[in-house]
Design a protein around this motif. Structure first.
Motif, PDB file in Angstrom:
ATOM      1  N   SER A 252       0.837  -1.193   0.000  1.00 52.51           N
ATOM      2  CA  SER A 252       0.000   0.000   0.000  1.00 52.51           C
ATOM      3  C   SER A 252       0.875   1.247   0.000  1.00 52.51           C
ATOM      4  O   SER A 252       0.576   2.237  -0.666  1.00 52.51           O
ATOM      5  N   ALA A 253       1.982   1.187   0.743  1.00 56.83           N
ATOM      6  CA  ALA A 253       2.887   2.342   0.787  1.00 56.83           C
ATOM      7  C   ALA A 253       3.457   2.635  -0.594  1.00 56.83           C
ATOM      8  O   ALA A 253       3.548   3.791  -1.008  1.00 56.83           O
ATOM      9  N   ASP A 254       3.849   1.584  -1.310  1.00 60.43           N
ATOM     10  CA  ASP A 254       4.385   1.776  -2.668  1.00 60.43           C
ATOM     11  C   ASP A 254       3.361   2.487  -3.539  1.00 60.43           C
ATOM     12  O   ASP A 254       3.656   3.445  -4.245  1.00 60.43           O
TER      13      ASP A 254
ATOM     14  N   ARG B 180       2.757   6.078  -2.646  1.00 61.00           N
ATOM     15  CA  ARG B 180       3.903   6.924  -3.011  1.00 61.00           C
ATOM     16  C   ARG B 180       3.860   7.289  -4.497  1.00 61.00           C
ATOM     17  O   ARG B 180       4.074   8.428  -4.898  1.00 61.00           O
ATOM     18  N   ILE B 181       3.578   6.282  -5.316  1.00 62.25           N
ATOM     19  CA  ILE B 181       3.531   6.527  -6.764  1.00 62.25           C
ATOM     20  C   ILE B 181       2.446   7.543  -7.108  1.00 62.25           C
ATOM     21  O   ILE B 181       2.665   8.498  -7.836  1.00 62.25           O
ATOM     22  N   LEU B 182       1.263   7.337  -6.533  1.00 61.68           N
ATOM     23  CA  LEU B 182       0.155   8.234  -6.864  1.00 61.68           C
ATOM     24  C   LEU B 182       0.424   9.647  -6.366  1.00 61.68           C
ATOM     25  O   LEU B 182       0.134  10.620  -7.058  1.00 61.68           O
TER      26      LEU B 182
ATOM     27  N   VAL C 154      -4.212  11.364  -2.044  1.00 63.16           N
ATOM     28  CA  VAL C 154      -4.507   9.978  -1.678  1.00 63.16           C
ATOM     29  C   VAL C 154      -4.853   9.855  -0.212  1.00 63.16           C
ATOM     30  O   VAL C 154      -4.105  10.313   0.654  1.00 63.16           O
ATOM     31  N   ARG C 155      -5.975   9.206   0.057  1.00 59.20           N
ATOM     32  CA  ARG C 155      -6.330   8.927   1.451  1.00 59.20           C
ATOM     33  C   ARG C 155      -6.622   7.473   1.635  1.00 59.20           C
ATOM     34  O   ARG C 155      -7.099   6.806   0.727  1.00 59.20           O
TER      35      ARG C 155
ATOM     36  N   LEU D 202      -8.106   2.900  -1.051  1.00 63.86           N
ATOM     37  CA  LEU D 202      -7.673   4.286  -1.242  1.00 63.86           C
ATOM     38  C   LEU D 202      -8.761   5.129  -1.875  1.00 63.86           C
ATOM     39  O   LEU D 202      -9.509   4.658  -2.734  1.00 63.86           O
ATOM     40  N   GLU D 203      -8.825   6.374  -1.431  1.00 63.08           N
ATOM     41  CA  GLU D 203      -9.693   7.338  -2.087  1.00 63.08           C
ATOM     42  C   GLU D 203      -8.748   8.319  -2.787  1.00 63.08           C
ATOM     43  O   GLU D 203      -7.999   9.026  -2.138  1.00 63.08           O
TER      44      GLU D 203
END
Lengths: 338, 673
Positions: free
Chosen positions: B306-308, B311-313, B320-321, B326-327
């Motif tokens: 999820s962290a990856d 980070r990309i988004l 990103v939330r 994710l929203e």
């Protein structure tokens, strides 16, 4: 001691006789064994140095050998004489050309399609065909290419009447298939497609495509990569590399253009690959959910991957053909090369 | 679109070598199709896909570079020193076609050539330098992606702007010197009296900003992509502006672009900036897309955390939330982000397609036959038989010219026409394979090839009962350079032989060849091929006038077979037939008869007279000429006699053979030789 030697001499003599072809060689052989200073004569001389008790047996053995050699040499002489006689020589000129039979050939496009289908068939894909005259819905709308949208630019087509057109890719067959069949499945579709392109060395208004589609509840981009790798290695050879580049197609998301390492220069850069080292051969991607919706599949329950390539381009790369028009001119000298 | 690397670096601090950047961009989906070094700058030609209009500007590309390299984007600071309150009124008559219109008057500008830096930038991206003000509008468009337009205020009658649809009959002379006849489907920017510009596409010549201009009107607007596209197609007018409006502009930066241009104009062309008047409304809809991290890995086949993913988004400028669900909110310039698949693509391309692993899918092998089309084995066997017989497969065009059809006298009934052919060669869909076959023969002859043996097994197309049909047809052609001879070696016999070979090897029992007529073929050398009641097709020698039309001189015969009929009666199942247990005897018979006596009748008679003892009748030779009467010919046949249950004696054979010989003499007034 002496007896053993005799056996050896006999075997040796027979061996030499087999390879005699000319009268001259025969004469030399006769002299070698039966001449005044020949091997038999030598052997007789050696009787004197053999132990007394063995001398009679030795002598007898030499005589037997001499008789045998006489006989065999006579046979050999007959054979050699016959072989060299004028009557047994043929007087036809065998350097004239042979009478072959001229085989017909399958068209290189047919062969290419068959070779490619075979590879996918082995992976479990079935082969499907469909009509060339299609509806605008199957050719565009169902594939997420709406009218009045920039994504339709570059998708020119031949129209017949109303919404009837000539398909510009084989994707409509996938739409038809999905309307009639349930997931999971894996198919490849082949056939003719038409685009209003001016005809030149690398473009034709009619050409052939092969497209693949796999749909199930758990198909991934990793699967797409693997399937295409397997195809590339089997079709182009073990050393090829593939490169997936992000791109855009209205019917897939994510989309990719797939390059293969240049078949001519192996990736170093040459005229054929415009110094890039890569040749673009395929378009591919994960099926866009809008396409699933158009055919009544639930995008929450299934996903799929699709890929497509132009057969003429692949054949031109594989066989080194430099002009697409050759496929449709059907010069006999071209057809006979495949 | 052309991008200048030097210009690009004003927005992102990257130092990597141009060639490397080219590769990075291409592998991230922004394909760089060419790279030229001009004037110590690197100019890239990029191919922007329709889904990423945000790449149609230097800031857009810089943003991408920043995201890929983990750098920050530097936008130029803009401050507008407004000095006057006045402006003009704007009315939008069609709010569907024009959503927002912002206008600013700049007074007392000095129009002249652009400063060197501006000229260079304009030329670097392939545009022409016109004058300082016009260049500034193009510069800001190439910088931000927002198209702008300037009008000569002096030419605006009534000091008001009306954004409306044109009226039928109105004309407009554009700045490219073309005059357009407008319709009510075309949106125009007009003053109280007349249209001034084709909205979002191109300005009119009369209101063009030139050396005489004193006050200018700076337009910065948002137009509906569909309405722009329709006008572009209808009037055949397109521009860098219309291209951007069609694909979508960044609604969040419209006013920034306006301010940027205004401040540059004040700077470079002097002039006093008036108030900005905004009409209409820019909807900054940043709607959320929900994304499950698990779904990302499912679709891509990866194991991203999820962290990856977050980070990309975030690196792309998304909001990103959440953690496993994710929203995601995309910024205003990402109009292509609508659903989770769009986000998954972003994650994949930034992560790198090359990093996604390979995994073999589970392919369920159904009990389907490999070819979901029952004809495949029959198609293959026909091709196999014909290639073994020395025929080469051809593929000819499905679209042909009407002339070609006429040339062969083939019926034009049901011929399907193409509405938009590129040339005469694509006028109609072929309803027969014959014209294409003759064209191939003709082509080969022109290349000094003396013998053509070809076949095609492919579709023909026709309309019947308001339905479009596609049927597979088989066409076999034999061409021999020398003319027909009075012998058994004419092309018609090769074709007949090919058909006979085909029939034999496809498990089809008896076929009959019956005299027939066809406009393409020579009378008396045309045969219909039938199997019981099924009409399989027709074969014949091509008429010499048709051969002339194709520049073919030589002996040409063609078979035209209906594949559907053929496959209906074909039976590919093999069944063993016991080998004969007793030897055969043969008797040759040679006789001359009138040449009107047909071979098939002779064979009929022999079979009748010989009965069950006749196993086969072999054709040995035909002879005409010296020693044979005129209008007669001499035939030599071999009759094979065999009994199933014993070895026939000479007497038995002779007895039957005599009745055969007598029969021939009697029935055909033949003379035995």
């Amino acid at each position: 001691m002496g007896i053993e030697k005799i056996k050896v001499i006999q075997a040796e003599a027979l061996k030499e006789m087999i390879s005699v072809q000319s009268i001259e060689d025969l004469e030399n052989l006769k002299i070698k064994y039966l001449g005044r200073k020949g091997i038999i004569a030598q052997l007789f001389k050696e009787i004197a140095s053999a132990p007394t008790l063995e001398r009679p047996a030795f002598g007898e053995a030499i005589n037997t050998l001499k008789k045998s050699l006489d006989e065999k040499l006579a046979q050999c002489e007959d054979r050699v004489k016959a072989y060299n006689s004028a009557e047994s020589k043929s007087n036809i000129d065998v350097t004239m050309p042979g009478i072959g039979c001229e085989l017909g050939t399958l068209h290189p496009i047919t062969k290419t399609i068959a070779d490619i289908c075979k590879i996918f068939y082995h992976m479990g894909f079935s082969v499907v065909e469909g009509p060339e005259i299609e509806t605008e819905f199957n050719n565009f709308d169902a594939l997420n290419i709406p009218a009045d949208h920039p994504s339709r630019d570059g998708f020119d087509t031949f129209y017949i009447k109303d919404k009837w057109l000539l398909r510009s890719h084989t994707s409509p067959v996938q739409i038809r298939y999905m309307k009639e069949n349930e997931a999971p499945f894996a198919i490849v579709v082949t056939g003719k497609v038409f685009r209003p392109d001016a005809v030149d060395a690398s473009h034709s208004f009619m050409f052939h495509q092969i497209e693949g589609l796999m749909v199930s509840d758990k198909v991934s981009f990793a699967n797409l990569k693997q399937v295409l790798y397997k195809f590339a290695k089997q079709y182009f050879g073990d050393d090829v590399k593939l490169r997936f580049r992000p791109h855009f197609f209205p019917f897939t998301e994510p989309s990719a253009e797939v390059d293969v390492s240049c078949l001519i220069c192996g990736g170093n850069g040459c005229r054929v690959c415009s110094q890039k080292g890569w040749l673009e051969i395929l378009g591919a991607g994960m099926v866009n959910p809008n396409v699933f919706k158009a055919v009544g599949f639930n995008p929450q329950k299934v996903n799929g991957f699709a890929f497509g390539m132009g057969i003429e381009r692949i054949a031109m790369l594989k066989y080194g053909i430099d002009d697409i028009r050759l496929f449709f001119e059907n010069d006999m000298r071209f057809l006979r090369q495949f | 679109m052309k991008i200048s690397y030097k210009w690009l670096r004003e927005y992102v601090n990257t130092k990597i070598e141009a060639r490397k950047l080219l590769n990075i961009l291409t592998m991230a989906g922004l394909e760089v199709t060419s790279h030229k070094k001009i004037d110590r700058d690197d100019i890239f030609e990029i191919e922007v896909t329709p889904n990423r209009p945000d790449w149609l500007s230097h800031i857009g590309v810089a943003r991408e570079v920043a995201a890929l390299q983990g750098k920050t984007l530097k936008l130029p600071e803009v401050s507008v020193k407004q000095e006057l309150e006045s402006s003009v009124n704007v009315t939008i008559k069609d709010i569907k076609s024009c959503l927002f219109y912002s206008v600013r008057v700049i007074y007392n500008v000095k129009i002249g050539p652009s400063p060197k830096w501006l000229q260079k930038k304009i030329e670097a991206v392939g545009l022409r330098s016109i004058n300082n003000v016009v260049d500034i509008t193009n510069f800001v468009m190439m910088e931000t992606g927002q198209p702008l337009h300037v009008f000569d205020m002096g030419k605006v009658e009534g000091k008001e702007i009306i954004v409306r649809n044109a009226e039928r009959g109105e004309k407009l002379l554009l700045i490219d010197e073309t005059e357009k006849d407008l319709t009510e489907r075309n949106l125009v920017i007009a003053d109280a009296k007349k249209p001034l510009a084709l909205a979002g596409i191109m300005g009119g010549k009369t209101s063009e900003v030139g050396i005489e201009t004193k006050d200018i009107l700076l337009e910065c607007a948002l137009f509906n992509p569909y309405s722009i596209r329709k006008t572009v197609q209808e009037l055949g007018a397109a521009s860098e502006s219309s291209y951007r409006f069609e694909r979508g502009v960044d609604t969040g930066r419209i006013l920034y672009a306006s301010d940027r241009a205004a401040s540059l104009i004040a700077d470079i062309a002097k002039g006093k900036i008036g108030a900005r008047k905004n009409t209409g409304y820019v909807e900054n809809k940043m709607f959320s897309v929900l994304l499950e991290c698990a779904k990302v890995n499912e679709v891509l086949g990866t194991t991203l955390s999820s962290a990856d993913i977050r980070r990309i988004l975030k690196g792309l400028g998304f909001d990103v939330r959440g953690s496993s669900l994710l929203e995601v909110k995309a910024p205003s310039y990402r109009i292509d982000i609508e659903k989770r698949e769009d986000l998954i693509e972003e994650i994949a391309r930034i992560y790198g397609y090359s990093k996604i692993p390979l995994a073999m899918p589970e392919i369920v092998v159904t009990d389907e036959k490999p070819y979901i089309k029952e004809d495949r084995d029959k198609t293959d066997i026909i091709k196999s038989i014909l290639t073994s017989a020395g025929y080469c497969e051809t593929i000819t065009y499905s679209l042909i010219s009407r002339d070609l059809v006429k040339k062969t006298r083939i019926s034009e009934q049901g011929l399907i026409s193409i509405r938009n052919p590129l040339s005469k060669e694509q006028e109609v869909m072929r309803n027969s394979l014959l014209p294409g076959a003759l064209k191939v023969v003709s082509y080969n002859i022109s290349r000094q090839i003396n013998s053509v043996k070809i076949f095609e097994l492919s579709k023909i197309y026709f309309e019947r009962d308001s339905l479009y049909n596609e049927d597979v047809s088989l066409c076999i052609t034999d061409y021999k350079k020398r003319g027909k001879v009075q012998s058994h070696s004419n092309a018609i016999y090769s074709i007949k032989g090919a058909i006979e070979t085909l029939i034999k090897n496809m498990g089809i029992g008896q076929i009959q060849f019956e005299k027939s007529d066809h406009p393409l073929f020579v009378r008396g050398e045309t045969l219909a091929v039938l199997s019981d009641k099924h009409m399989l097709g027709i074969i014949g020698t091509v008429n010499s006038d048709i051969l002339d039309a194709f520049d073919i001189s030589g002996d040409t015969a063609i078979a035209d077979i209906n594949f559907k009929e053929l496959r209906t009666i074909a039976d590919l199942k093999k069944q063993f037939v016991r080998l004969p247990r007793y030897p055969y005897s043969y008797r040759d018979i040679s006789f001359s008869s009138a040449d009107t006596v047909l071979y098939k009748d002779i064979v009929s008679l022999i079979k009748k007279k010989g009965g069950a003892l006749i196993e086969d009748i072999e054709f040995l030779s035909e002879y005409r000429g010296r020693g044979v009467e005129i209008r007669e010919r001499s035939l030599a046949l071999r009759i094979i006699y065999r009994a199933k249950d014993k070895t026939l004696t000479d007497e038995e054979v002779d007895s039957v053979n005599k009745s055969v010989r007598d029969g021939i003499v009697e029935c055909f007034s033949a003379t035995l030789r």
